[in-house]
Design a protein around this motif. Structure first.
Motif: not given
Length: 186
Positions: A12-26, A45-51
């Motif tokens: 169900d979870y295939q194809g990681f490409d990381g195209r967006h230079p953004v960290a994710l938190r769910v 941890i995320t200071r200075g990075h798009s999240t």
């Protein structure tokens, strides 16, 4: 005692490409449960990075739950890395979001902790706050992309550990434990 781990089917979870230079938190209700989510550590941890935070968080402006499971899986595939922080002793050190990120092949940044399946330098980019923050300031987007692709190798291990068959094995172990406990005399 048997432990039933979260389950995510790798199919169900295939194809990681990381195209967006953004960290994710769910996560849901992070401000209402700051200590449980080690929210101050997350912010460091995320200071200075798009999240991007995804989930039910009415106290956070602009944060929404995914509109569908399909959209959530797209977030895992397309964002650069997953960030997880948890208060020591208040969480298992990981949750379904971490498992979903791992089986997608997404790099996971987490706090060091014995409960976490994320190991420094092995499975992903286990964050040591002071060191990682300094290193993060030195990274440019191209280097972060290289680190994200490096994490894909761990996906195979995560796929086995958190697969539906492993989930079934955990349930059988729990059933055996409960049967043994029911027969025990106290």
């Amino acid at each position: 005692c048997a432990v039933i781990r979260p389950c995510a089917d790798p199919e169900d979870y295939q194809g990681f490409d990381g195209r967006h230079p953004v960290a994710l938190r769910v996560a849901n209700q992070v401000l209402e449960r700051r200590e449980r989510f080690a929210w101050d550590a997350h912010l460091a941890i995320t200071r200075g990075h798009s999240t991007r935070v995804v989930g039910h968080n009415p106290a956070l402006a602009g944060v929404q739950p995914a509109s569908s499971w399909q959209e959530l899986k797209t977030f895992y595939r397309e964002h650069r890395a997953y960030v997880h922080s948890a208060g020591r002793g208040l969480d298992d050190g990981y949750n379904l979001g971490v498992v979903e990120a791992m089986v997608t092949g997404m790099p996971v940044v987490s706090l060091a902790g014995s409960e976490s399946p994320v190991a420094d330098g092995y499975s992903e980019l286990n964050a040591r706050l002071a060191v990682e923050r300094e290193q993060a300031q030195a990274r440019d987007r191209g280097q972060i992309g290289h680190l994200a692709r490096r994490g894909v190798a761990f996906a195979d291990s995560g796929r086995r550990t958190y697969s539906p068959s492993a989930f079934g094995d955990d349930l059988h172990a729990l059933a055996r434990f409960t049967t043994t406990l029911a027969k025990a005399e106290f």
